[in-house]
Design a protein around this motif. Structure first.
Motif, mmCIF file in Angstrom:
data_model
loop_
_atom_site.group_PDB
_atom_site.id
_atom_site.type_symbol
_atom_site.label_atom_id
_atom_site.label_comp_id
_atom_site.label_asym_id
_atom_site.label_seq_id
_atom_site.Cartn_x
_atom_site.Cartn_y
_atom_site.Cartn_z
ATOM 1 N N THR A 17 -1.116 5.723 -6.877
ATOM 2 C CA THR A 17 -0.830 5.357 -8.269
ATOM 3 C C THR A 17 -1.741 4.206 -8.706
ATOM 4 O OG1 THR A 17 0.975 3.922 -7.491
ATOM 5 C CG2 THR A 17 1.560 6.159 -8.202
ATOM 6 N N LEU A 18 -1.585 3.055 -8.058
ATOM 7 C CA LEU A 18 -2.466 1.920 -8.372
ATOM 8 C C LEU A 18 -3.696 1.869 -7.479
ATOM 9 C CD1 LEU A 18 0.092 -0.996 -8.935
ATOM 10 C CD2 LEU A 18 -1.015 0.453 -10.641
ATOM 11 N N TYR A 52 0.823 -1.206 0.000
ATOM 12 C CA TYR A 52 0.000 0.000 0.000
ATOM 13 C C TYR A 52 0.863 1.264 0.000
ATOM 14 C CZ TYR A 52 -3.662 3.320 1.170
ATOM 15 O OH TYR A 52 -4.522 4.390 1.155
ATOM 16 N N SER A 65 3.814 1.529 -1.194
ATOM 17 C CA SER A 65 4.535 1.627 -2.467
ATOM 18 C C SER A 65 3.647 2.140 -3.600
ATOM 19 C CB SER A 65 5.103 0.254 -2.853
ATOM 20 O OG SER A 65 6.029 -0.200 -1.903
ATOM 21 N N TYR A 66 2.343 1.821 -3.553
ATOM 22 C CA TYR A 66 1.480 2.113 -4.698
ATOM 23 C C TYR A 66 0.282 3.002 -4.375
ATOM 24 C CZ TYR A 66 4.198 -1.635 -6.794
ATOM 25 O OH TYR A 66 5.237 -2.401 -7.268
ATOM 26 N N GLU A 67 0.248 3.550 -3.164
ATOM 27 C CA GLU A 67 -0.837 4.460 -2.808
ATOM 28 C C GLU A 67 -0.801 5.694 -3.717
ATOM 29 O OE1 GLU A 67 -2.546 7.021 1.015
ATOM 30 O OE2 GLU A 67 -0.520 6.150 1.068
#
Length: 301
Positions: free
Chosen positions: A261-262, A255, A257-259
């Protein structure tokens, strides 16, 4: 499986759908068996003539938008008053309206994409060659042949898959109505671990659908849910394995790492991991989400 709240906005949209079927306030039918040209006013007069002892203020609009208790009471009244039965032409007024209604975007209006009885099949409306096609069927909670008055009553039309519609048509049990009660609140899928193979084999566990609610149990029996869902043990096995792989620290790491963005929020990540919508108010959006939600909660995934 999650209750559909019939809001004032939905009622207004549904009223517009039904009344929009009348062209210039007329509904016409012309085939070999029967011909008629009818207005809303004519239907109002018919209802006031036939059903005045049930409701002296009844109108077509009131019947279309009536709540569940009202239409249930009407079915009981019809059962005990043979004199109010409709003749072939009068029945055709309501049944023709229903045939036209099926070609509208009623299911889309409710924002429903899975069968409300089983949550196993997608139901969609789509356009093909400018014609509206559907994978959804509309179940008349109270049979339209027995109760033609209710053929287009909002609370009598439950979007469902063809399998559930066919099974219910042969049953008379008192089941949960998806516009009135939430099956999700009173019935839960649970794991039954048999042996240590449950981490890598569907033979190591079983899945059961538990409830102490009479109507929910009737729904389980009518739609054969307990047996049908045993065919989805592969989904449960994947959840068991994901529970081992995706521990709390790993989920937190993903979460972070990609909050943004994804994933817009943690629920997006949870949906990716589980493969279903696991928030209570979203399980009608994707098949098997009820099963996935219950098992995910049990595992603590």
């Amino acid at each position: 499986m999650r209750k559909i709240a019939i809001t004032q906005n939905i009622q207004e949209k549904y009223k517009n759908l039904v009344f929009g079927i009348f062209k210039d306030d007329k509904l016409e039918k012309n085939d070999k068996s029967i011909f008629f040209s009818i207005t809303i006013e004519t239907i109002d007069k018919l209802l006031q003539k036939k059903l005045k002892h049930f409701d002296e203020n009844i109108t077509f609009e009131k019947l279309v938008l009536a709540d569940f208790e009202y239409i249930k009471n009407l079915t009981e009244f019809i059962d005990t008053h043979s004199s109010i039965q409709l003749n072939k032409k009068e029945k055709s007024y309501f049944l023709t309206l229903y045939e036209r209604l099926k070609k509208t975007e009623y299911v889309k209006m409710l924002n429903v994409t899975t069968c409300l009885y089983c949550n196993r099949n997608y139901i969609f409306n789509f356009k093909k060659n400018r014609q509206l096609e559907a994978t959804a069927q509309l179940d008349h909670f109270f049979d339209k042949r027995t109760y033609p008055y209710l053929a287009v009553s909002l609370y009598n039309l439950v979007p469902c898959c063809s399998t559930c519609n066919q099974r219910k048509s042969t049953k008379k049990e008192d089941i949960i109505h998806p516009f009135v009660e939430s099956f999700d609140d009173v019935a839960k899928f649970r794991l039954d671990i048999k042996d240590s193979r449950f981490y890598h084999s569907v033979d190591g566990f079983d899945v059961k659908l538990y409830t102490d609610n009479t109507k929910a149990q009737n729904s389980i029996d009518v739609f054969n849910l307990d047996r049908l869902y045993k065919n989805h043990k592969d989904i449960i096995l994947e959840l068991i394995q994901k529970d081992v792989i995706y521990n709390d620290s790993y989920i937190d790491e993903l979460y972070k790492s990609y909050e943004g963005t994804l994933f817009r929020n943690r629920e997006d990540l949870e949906r990716l991991i589980s493969g279903g919508f696991i928030q209570d108010d979203e399980i009608n959006k994707r098949p098997l989400s009820k099963l996935i939600k219950d098992i995910t909660q049990e595992l603590g995934l």
